[in-house]
Design a protein around this motif. Structure first.
Motif, PDB file in Angstrom:
ATOM      1  N   GLU A   9       3.201  -3.728  -3.177  1.00 28.97           N
ATOM      2  CA  GLU A   9       2.087  -2.793  -3.333  1.00 28.97           C
ATOM      3  C   GLU A   9       1.001  -3.013  -2.284  1.00 28.97           C
ATOM      4  O   GLU A   9       0.496  -2.068  -1.687  1.00 28.97           O
ATOM      5  N   LYS A  10       0.639  -4.251  -2.035  1.00 32.54           N
ATOM      6  CA  LYS A  10      -0.423  -4.537  -1.066  1.00 32.54           C
ATOM      7  C   LYS A  10       0.004  -4.200   0.364  1.00 32.54           C
ATOM      8  O   LYS A  10      -0.788  -3.654   1.135  1.00 32.54           O
ATOM      9  N   LEU A  11       1.233  -4.536   0.717  1.00 37.04           N
ATOM     10  CA  LEU A  11       1.691  -4.234   2.074  1.00 37.04           C
ATOM     11  C   LEU A  11       1.873  -2.728   2.273  1.00 37.04           C
ATOM     12  O   LEU A  11       1.593  -2.205   3.348  1.00 37.04           O
ATOM     13  N   THR A  12       2.312  -2.037   1.251  1.00 39.65           N
ATOM     14  CA  THR A  12       2.449  -0.582   1.334  1.00 39.65           C
ATOM     15  C   THR A  12       1.083   0.069   1.505  1.00 39.65           C
ATOM     16  O   THR A  12       0.898   0.927   2.368  1.00 39.65           O
ATOM     17  N   ALA A  13       0.114  -0.352   0.711  1.00 36.71           N
ATOM     18  CA  ALA A  13      -1.232   0.221   0.794  1.00 36.71           C
ATOM     19  C   ALA A  13      -1.910  -0.117   2.118  1.00 36.71           C
ATOM     20  O   ALA A  13      -2.592   0.716   2.708  1.00 36.71           O
ATOM     21  N   GLY A  14      -1.712  -1.332   2.606  1.00 36.19           N
ATOM     22  CA  GLY A  14      -2.420  -1.782   3.788  1.00 36.19           C
ATOM     23  C   GLY A  14      -1.787  -1.421   5.115  1.00 36.19           C
ATOM     24  O   GLY A  14      -2.474  -1.329   6.131  1.00 36.19           O
ATOM     25  N   THR A  46      10.388  -8.410   5.382  1.00 34.71           N
ATOM     26  CA  THR A  46      10.656  -7.650   6.601  1.00 34.71           C
ATOM     27  C   THR A  46       9.840  -6.378   6.487  1.00 34.71           C
ATOM     28  O   THR A  46       9.975  -5.640   5.510  1.00 34.71           O
ATOM     29  N   ILE A  47       8.983  -6.149   7.483  1.00 33.96           N
ATOM     30  CA  ILE A  47       8.120  -4.974   7.437  1.00 33.96           C
ATOM     31  C   ILE A  47       8.077  -4.307   8.803  1.00 33.96           C
ATOM     32  O   ILE A  47       7.901  -4.963   9.828  1.00 33.96           O
TER      33      ILE A  47
END
Length: 91
Positions: A9-14, A46-47
């Motif tokens: 959630e945090k990586l998606t939002a940020g 992995t992003i």
């Protein structure tokens, strides 16, 4: 809430990633420093995000660490990262 979910959630939002994989590797680290029988201590992420364009590997990692500061302080002991732009990932 599970830490894997919080990380997603945090990586998606940020970072608005075009690809995001969060793998809980805690089971592979049983008995190692920082491991906890309850799990969710060791992750590999992995992003792929446009937000990494023009950033060095260290700058990319700092962005992720900043977004996940609470998780790293609370429970996550180890965080492996693969950070790429869509061009680097071929997407």
């Amino acid at each position: 809430m599970e830490y894997a979910t919080r990380i997603r959630e945090k990586l998606t939002a940020g970072l608005a990633p075009v690809r995001l994989e969060v793998v809980d590797d805690s089971g592979r680290h049983a008995g190692h420093a920082g491991a906890d029988a309850a799990g969710e201590t060791h992750f590999h992420v992995t992003i792929v995000s446009d937000a990494f364009t023009g950033k060095s590997r260290v700058e990319r990692q700092r962005i992720v660490y900043t977004l996940l500061a609470d998780e790293l302080r609370e429970r996550v002991h180890a965080l492996g990262l693969t950070t790429q732009t869509p061009g680097e990932a071929g997407t």
